[in-house]
Design a protein around this motif. Structure first.
Motif, PDB file in Angstrom:
ATOM      1  N   PHE A   1       0.829  -1.203   0.000  1.00 14.81           N
ATOM      2  CA  PHE A   1       0.000   0.000   0.000  1.00 14.81           C
ATOM      3  C   PHE A   1       0.864   1.253   0.000  1.00 14.81           C
ATOM      4  CE2 PHE A   1      -1.408   3.415   2.839  1.00 14.81           C
ATOM      5  CZ  PHE A   1      -2.364   3.989   2.009  1.00 14.81           C
ATOM      6  N   GLU A   2       1.851   1.301   0.878  1.00 19.06           N
ATOM      7  CA  GLU A   2       2.681   2.497   1.005  1.00 19.06           C
ATOM      8  C   GLU A   2       3.461   2.775  -0.279  1.00 19.06           C
ATOM      9  OE1 GLU A   2       4.981   1.508   4.419  1.00 19.06           O
ATOM     10  OE2 GLU A   2       3.456   2.237   5.851  1.00 19.06           O
ATOM     11  N   GLU A   3       4.039   1.719  -0.860  1.00 22.75           N
ATOM     12  CA  GLU A   3       4.829   1.904  -2.075  1.00 22.75           C
ATOM     13  C   GLU A   3       3.950   2.333  -3.253  1.00 22.75           C
ATOM     14  OE1 GLU A   3       8.136  -0.561  -4.668  1.00 22.75           O
ATOM     15  OE2 GLU A   3       6.393  -1.649  -3.916  1.00 22.75           O
ATOM     16  N   SER A   4       2.797   1.668  -3.411  1.00 22.08           N
ATOM     17  CA  SER A   4       1.924   1.991  -4.543  1.00 22.08           C
ATOM     18  C   SER A   4       1.392   3.415  -4.431  1.00 22.08           C
ATOM     19  CB  SER A   4       0.764   0.989  -4.627  1.00 22.08           C
ATOM     20  OG  SER A   4      -0.071   1.062  -3.481  1.00 22.08           O
ATOM     21  N   ALA A   5       1.068   3.842  -3.219  1.00 17.27           N
ATOM     22  CA  ALA A   5       0.575   5.206  -3.013  1.00 17.27           C
ATOM     23  C   ALA A   5       1.660   6.228  -3.322  1.00 17.27           C
ATOM     24  CB  ALA A   5       0.079   5.379  -1.581  1.00 17.27           C
ATOM     25  N   GLN A   6       2.897   5.939  -2.917  1.00 19.06           N
ATOM     26  CA  GLN A   6       3.994   6.865  -3.168  1.00 19.06           C
ATOM     27  C   GLN A   6       4.305   6.967  -4.656  1.00 19.06           C
ATOM     28  OE1 GLN A   6       5.780   8.790  -0.559  1.00 19.06           O
ATOM     29  NE2 GLN A   6       5.876   9.818  -2.537  1.00 19.06           N
ATOM     30  N   LEU A   7       4.296   5.820  -5.346  1.00 22.93           N
ATOM     31  CA  LEU A   7       4.568   5.828  -6.786  1.00 22.93           C
ATOM     32  C   LEU A   7       3.487   6.588  -7.553  1.00 22.93           C
ATOM     33  CD1 LEU A   7       5.865   2.182  -7.327  1.00 22.93           C
ATOM     34  CD2 LEU A   7       7.209   4.300  -7.405  1.00 22.93           C
ATOM     35  N   LEU A   8       2.232   6.457  -7.120  1.00 19.58           N
ATOM     36  CA  LEU A   8       1.163   7.219  -7.755  1.00 19.58           C
ATOM     37  C   LEU A   8       1.354   8.705  -7.515  1.00 19.58           C
ATOM     38  CD1 LEU A   8      -1.493   7.453  -9.295  1.00 19.58           C
ATOM     39  CD2 LEU A   8      -2.698   7.043  -7.123  1.00 19.58           C
ATOM     40  N   SER A   9       1.756   9.075  -6.320  1.00 16.94           N
ATOM     41  CA  SER A   9       2.014  10.480  -6.004  1.00 16.94           C
ATOM     42  C   SER A   9       3.110  11.041  -6.907  1.00 16.94           C
ATOM     43  CB  SER A   9       2.413  10.623  -4.538  1.00 16.94           C
ATOM     44  OG  SER A   9       2.725  11.967  -4.214  1.00 16.94           O
ATOM     45  N   TYR A  10       4.179  10.274  -7.091  1.00 15.89           N
ATOM     46  CA  TYR A  10       5.251  10.710  -7.987  1.00 15.89           C
ATOM     47  C   TYR A  10       4.726  10.891  -9.410  1.00 15.89           C
ATOM     48  CZ  TYR A  10       8.656   9.304  -4.363  1.00 15.89           C
ATOM     49  OH  TYR A  10       9.374   9.174  -3.195  1.00 15.89           O
ATOM     50  N   ALA A  11       3.914   9.926  -9.865  1.00 16.27           N
ATOM     51  CA  ALA A  11       3.387   9.992 -11.235  1.00 16.27           C
ATOM     52  C   ALA A  11       2.500  11.214 -11.427  1.00 16.27           C
ATOM     53  CB  ALA A  11       2.616   8.714 -11.555  1.00 16.27           C
ATOM     54  N   MET A  12       1.693  11.536 -10.417  1.00 10.86           N
ATOM     55  CA  MET A  12       0.845  12.719 -10.515  1.00 10.86           C
ATOM     56  C   MET A  12       1.673  14.003 -10.545  1.00 10.86           C
ATOM     57  SD  MET A  12      -2.336  11.826  -7.969  1.00 10.86           S
ATOM     58  CE  MET A  12      -3.617  10.652  -8.432  1.00 10.86           C
ATOM     59  N   ALA A  13       2.752  14.009  -9.786  1.00 20.54           N
ATOM     60  CA  ALA A  13       3.590  15.210  -9.718  1.00 20.54           C
ATOM     61  C   ALA A  13       4.310  15.477 -11.031  1.00 20.54           C
ATOM     62  CB  ALA A  13       4.607  15.066  -8.591  1.00 20.54           C
ATOM     63  N   GLU A  14       4.452  14.470 -11.881  1.00 16.23           N
ATOM     64  CA  GLU A  14       5.184  14.619 -13.142  1.00 16.23           C
ATOM     65  C   GLU A  14       4.364  15.296 -14.241  1.00 16.23           C
ATOM     66  OE1 GLU A  14       6.377  10.679 -14.206  1.00 16.23           O
ATOM     67  OE2 GLU A  14       8.291  10.823 -13.139  1.00 16.23           O
ATOM     68  N   LEU A  15       3.038  15.282 -14.115  1.00 14.64           N
ATOM     69  CA  LEU A  15       2.199  15.765 -15.207  1.00 14.64           C
ATOM     70  C   LEU A  15       2.231  17.291 -15.336  1.00 14.64           C
ATOM     71  CD1 LEU A  15       1.207  12.863 -15.445  1.00 14.64           C
ATOM     72  CD2 LEU A  15      -1.113  13.734 -15.644  1.00 14.64           C
ATOM     73  N   THR A  16       2.278  17.732 -16.577  1.00 17.01           N
ATOM     74  CA  THR A  16       2.207  19.158 -16.863  1.00 17.01           C
ATOM     75  C   THR A  16       0.740  19.580 -16.947  1.00 17.01           C
ATOM     76  OG1 THR A  16       2.145  18.850 -19.259  1.00 17.01           O
ATOM     77  CG2 THR A  16       4.320  18.983 -18.221  1.00 17.01           C
ATOM     78  N   GLU A  17       0.515  20.881 -17.004  1.00 17.42           N
ATOM     79  CA  GLU A  17      -0.858  21.387 -17.122  1.00 17.42           C
ATOM     80  C   GLU A  17      -1.535  20.825 -18.367  1.00 17.42           C
ATOM     81  OE1 GLU A  17      -3.209  25.684 -17.479  1.00 17.42           O
ATOM     82  OE2 GLU A  17      -1.109  25.615 -16.827  1.00 17.42           O
ATOM     83  N   GLU A  18      -0.796  20.755 -19.469  1.00 21.09           N
ATOM     84  CA  GLU A  18      -1.370  20.209 -20.704  1.00 21.09           C
ATOM     85  C   GLU A  18      -1.671  18.724 -20.568  1.00 21.09           C
ATOM     86  OE1 GLU A  18      -0.274  19.756 -25.480  1.00 21.09           O
ATOM     87  OE2 GLU A  18       1.133  20.715 -24.100  1.00 21.09           O
ATOM     88  N   GLN A  19      -0.780  17.975 -19.928  1.00 22.97           N
ATOM     89  CA  GLN A  19      -0.984  16.531 -19.777  1.00 22.97           C
ATOM     90  C   GLN A  19      -2.174  16.213 -18.878  1.00 22.97           C
ATOM     91  OE1 GLN A  19       2.973  15.585 -18.452  1.00 22.97           O
ATOM     92  NE2 GLN A  19       3.733  15.214 -20.534  1.00 22.97           N
ATOM     93  N   TRP A  20      -2.471  17.078 -17.912  1.00 21.99           N
ATOM     94  CA  TRP A  20      -3.649  16.863 -17.079  1.00 21.99           C
ATOM     95  C   TRP A  20      -4.930  16.928 -17.904  1.00 21.99           C
ATOM     96  CZ3 TRP A  20      -3.707  14.469 -12.772  1.00 21.99           C
ATOM     97  CH2 TRP A  20      -2.730  14.622 -11.807  1.00 21.99           C
ATOM     98  N   ARG A  21      -4.875  17.568 -19.066  1.00 21.24           N
ATOM     99  CA  ARG A  21      -6.060  17.662 -19.922  1.00 21.24           C
ATOM    100  C   ARG A  21      -6.180  16.490 -20.894  1.00 21.24           C
ATOM    101  NH1 ARG A  21      -4.457  23.250 -19.946  1.00 21.24           N
ATOM    102  NH2 ARG A  21      -3.415  22.979 -21.963  1.00 21.24           N
ATOM    103  N   ALA A  22      -5.169  15.636 -20.947  1.00 21.49           N
ATOM    104  CA  ALA A  22      -5.196  14.489 -21.863  1.00 21.49           C
ATOM    105  C   ALA A  22      -6.320  13.532 -21.479  1.00 21.49           C
ATOM    106  CB  ALA A  22      -3.850  13.765 -21.836  1.00 21.49           C
TER     107      ALA A  22
END
Length: 214
Positions: free
Chosen positions: A96-117
């Motif tokens: 749980f802890e690892e998967s949540a952290q990896l998702l957090s990292y993935a969300m932090a990588e997205l640009t404003e344009e990518q959030w609209r994809a």
């Protein structure tokens, strides 16, 4: 009205609540029934961990443009939950802890344009990637209650509860939701198909339970 900023904050808060709830569970407590029929607490944690991995696939899709489904199949989703529920307690907590952290990292990588994809949910809905934090916040918040360790809907942010009620009614369909009365926390539990108190019809009769949602 929810925004990307508010949903990301709810993800962080819900993840912290969920993590705190499972941190001190030993093997026996993990194996106890959850508030979801037929599921132990281990099933709930495995589901939430697998969900983080699935939503990370959607983040990859939004960032790269490469179609990456949440799950290979509905059967794979269920198999992941069952196999996760067989893990020792400390391994399951670590997943749980690892998967949540990896998702957090993935969300932090997205640009404003990518959030609209646009990406595709497991239910076949096409949504902007900015919908993913809302999807995740529902998982960690509602399932934190489902663990049955003392967290109640009343403990969740009021604004989150309001958005959740609106979302549930929209997805259940207004014709399928009877007119009932109660506190907003109890109404949220009722609409989500979770244990509730004090929800009545306008005539004062006890409300009939709804099936679990999410």
């Amino acid at each position: 009205m929810r925004t990307l900023h508010t949903t990301l904050a709810w993800v962080a808060e819900g993840t912290a609540r969920f993590g705190k709830a499972v941190a001190d569970l030993d093997e026996a407590a993990y194996g106890a029934p959850s508030l979801l029929p037929g599921w132990t607490r281990k099933h709930v944690v495995a589901h939430v961990a697998a969900n983080a991995r699935a939503l990370r696939n959607l983040m990859h899709w939004a960032r790269t443009g490469e179609p990456t489904p949440m799950y290979d199949s509905p059967e794979q989703r269920l198999a992941d939950i069952e196999s996760g529920a067989d893990l020792p307690a400390r391994w399951l907590t670590a997943w749980f802890e690892e998967s949540a952290q990896l998702l957090s990292y993935a969300m932090a990588e997205l640009t404003e344009e990518q959030w609209r994809a646009e990406v595709l949910t497991a239910q076949g809905r096409t949504v902007p990637a900015s919908e993913v934090p809302w999807m995740r916040s529902r998982e960690v918040m509602v399932h934190a209650v489902d663990l049955g360790t003392g967290i109640q809907f009343a403990d969740l942010p009021e604004e989150f509860r309001a958005e959740l009620r609106h979302d549930i009614v929209a997805k259940r369909g207004s014709d399928a939701v009877p007119t009932v009365r109660g506190s907003d926390a109890d109404l949220t539990a009722y609409l989500a198909g979770r244990p509730y108190t004090g929800v009545t019809t306008p005539e004062g009769s006890p409300a009939q339970p709804l099936s679990p949602w999410l």
